[in-house]
Motif scaffolding. Structure first.
Motif, mmCIF file in Angstrom:
data_model
loop_
_atom_site.group_PDB
_atom_site.id
_atom_site.type_symbol
_atom_site.label_atom_id
_atom_site.label_comp_id
_atom_site.label_asym_id
_atom_site.label_seq_id
_atom_site.Cartn_x
_atom_site.Cartn_y
_atom_site.Cartn_z
ATOM 1 N N ARG A 88 34.213 32.916 39.889
ATOM 2 C CA ARG A 88 35.209 33.598 40.722
ATOM 3 C C ARG A 88 34.580 34.501 41.773
ATOM 4 N NH1 ARG A 88 38.960 36.077 36.139
ATOM 5 N NH2 ARG A 88 38.709 34.086 35.135
ATOM 6 N N SER A 90 35.817 37.737 43.957
ATOM 7 C CA SER A 90 36.883 38.730 43.822
ATOM 8 C C SER A 90 36.763 39.853 44.837
ATOM 9 C CB SER A 90 36.832 39.365 42.422
ATOM 10 O OG SER A 90 36.984 38.400 41.429
ATOM 11 N N THR A 107 42.191 40.624 43.429
ATOM 12 C CA THR A 107 42.547 39.231 43.629
ATOM 13 C C THR A 107 41.254 38.426 43.615
ATOM 14 O OG1 THR A 107 43.764 37.665 45.009
ATOM 15 C CG2 THR A 107 42.520 39.367 46.158
ATOM 16 N N SER A 108 41.351 37.207 43.106
ATOM 17 C CA SER A 108 40.165 36.352 42.969
ATOM 18 C C SER A 108 40.478 34.928 43.366
ATOM 19 C CB SER A 108 39.676 36.338 41.516
ATOM 20 O OG SER A 108 39.337 37.608 41.060
ATOM 21 N N TYR A 109 39.465 34.266 43.891
ATOM 22 C CA TYR A 109 39.503 32.823 44.070
ATOM 23 C C TYR A 109 38.709 32.263 42.899
ATOM 24 C CZ TYR A 109 38.701 28.148 45.859
ATOM 25 O OH TYR A 109 38.648 26.790 45.988
ATOM 26 N N PHE A 111 37.273 29.080 40.681
ATOM 27 C CA PHE A 111 36.924 27.671 40.895
ATOM 28 C C PHE A 111 35.976 27.192 39.797
ATOM 29 C CE2 PHE A 111 33.979 30.390 43.080
ATOM 30 C CZ PHE A 111 32.734 29.795 42.953
ATOM 31 N N ALA A 133 40.992 24.612 41.453
ATOM 32 C CA ALA A 133 40.705 25.955 41.958
ATOM 33 C C ALA A 133 42.002 26.610 42.413
ATOM 34 C CB ALA A 133 39.719 25.870 43.111
ATOM 35 N N GLY A 134 42.007 27.944 42.417
ATOM 36 C CA GLY A 134 43.203 28.642 42.857
ATOM 37 C C GLY A 134 42.998 30.143 42.929
ATOM 38 N N LEU A 135 44.044 30.835 43.344
ATOM 39 C CA LEU A 135 44.019 32.287 43.452
ATOM 40 C C LEU A 135 44.632 32.912 42.213
ATOM 41 C CD1 LEU A 135 45.184 32.753 47.140
ATOM 42 C CD2 LEU A 135 42.857 32.920 46.248
ATOM 43 N N CYS A 136 44.155 34.086 41.860
ATOM 44 C CA CYS A 136 44.784 34.852 40.783
ATOM 45 C C CYS A 136 44.738 36.330 41.170
ATOM 46 C CB CYS A 136 44.116 34.607 39.437
ATOM 47 S SG CYS A 136 42.513 35.362 39.222
#
Length: 146
Positions: A88, A90, A107-109, A111, A133-136
Motif C-alpha cells: 500500500r 498511503s 487513505t491508501s492505494y 495493490f 487493486a483499489g482505494l481504502c
C-alpha cells in the motif's frame, strides 16, 4: 513474530539505526521532518515520511507491505496457514488529542493483494485468491503508554 537481536546505533540526535533483525533507520533532517524505514523478515517493509504542520498536526506518506498469517481450526495440514498479503501507498493526517492520544485519518492505494493457504510464504500455494487493486480509507484512534 520472529525473535530478533539488534544493536541500536545513534551517532547524533538526527539519525538512529537499528542494526540486526529487525532492521530500521530514522533520519530527522529538521525538527519538523522525519523519514523512517523498517524491515522485518521475510516480507514486512515500511517506508514513511512525516511532516509536522502546526502544533498537534502531522502529515504523513509512505509505502508498506502487510503480511498477516492465521492458523485455521479446520485446516487439512497441521503446519498450513492462511496468508493475507498486500502492498500500500498511503497519505494521512494525524492530530494529537492530548497526552498519549492521537486521531489519524488516512487513505491508501492497496495493490498486489493475495489470500492463500501454504506451509510457508514462498512455498507452494493453494486456494489462492487475487484481489483487484483499489482505494481504502481509515480512521484510527490510538493511545500510547506514556
Amino acid at each position: 513474530d520472529l525473535p530478533g537481536i539488534a544493536y541500536v546505533w545513534r551517532p547524533n540526535e538526527q539519525f538512529q539505526a537499528t542494526l540486526g533483525i529487525p532492521f530500521g533507520v530514522e533520519y530527522r533532517p529538521t525538527e519538523r521532518l522525519t523519514f523512517t524505514a523498517n524491515y522485518r523478515p521475510l516480507t514486512n517493509v515500511e517506508v514513511l515520511a512525516r511532516f509536522a504542520l502546526k502544533e498537534h498536526w502531522t502529515l504523513s506518506g509512505g509505502y508498506r507491505t502487510v503480511n498477516e498469517t492465521y492458523w485455521l481450526s479446520d485446516r487439512t495440514e497441521d503446519r498450513e496457514r492462511t496468508y493475507f498479503f498486500d502492498q500500500r501507498l498511503s497519505v494521512g493526517l494525524q492530530r494529537s488529542l492530548g497526552p498519549s492520544w492521537n486521531l489519524e485519518l488516512s487513505t491508501s492505494y492497496v495493490f498486489d493483494r493475495h489470500v492463500f493457504q501454504a506451509v510457508k510464504f514462498s512455498g507452494p500455494r493453494r486456494d489462492e485468491i487475487d484481489i483487484d487493486a483499489g482505494l481504502c480509507a481509515a480512521v484510527m484512534l490510538s493511545w500510547t503508554r506514556p
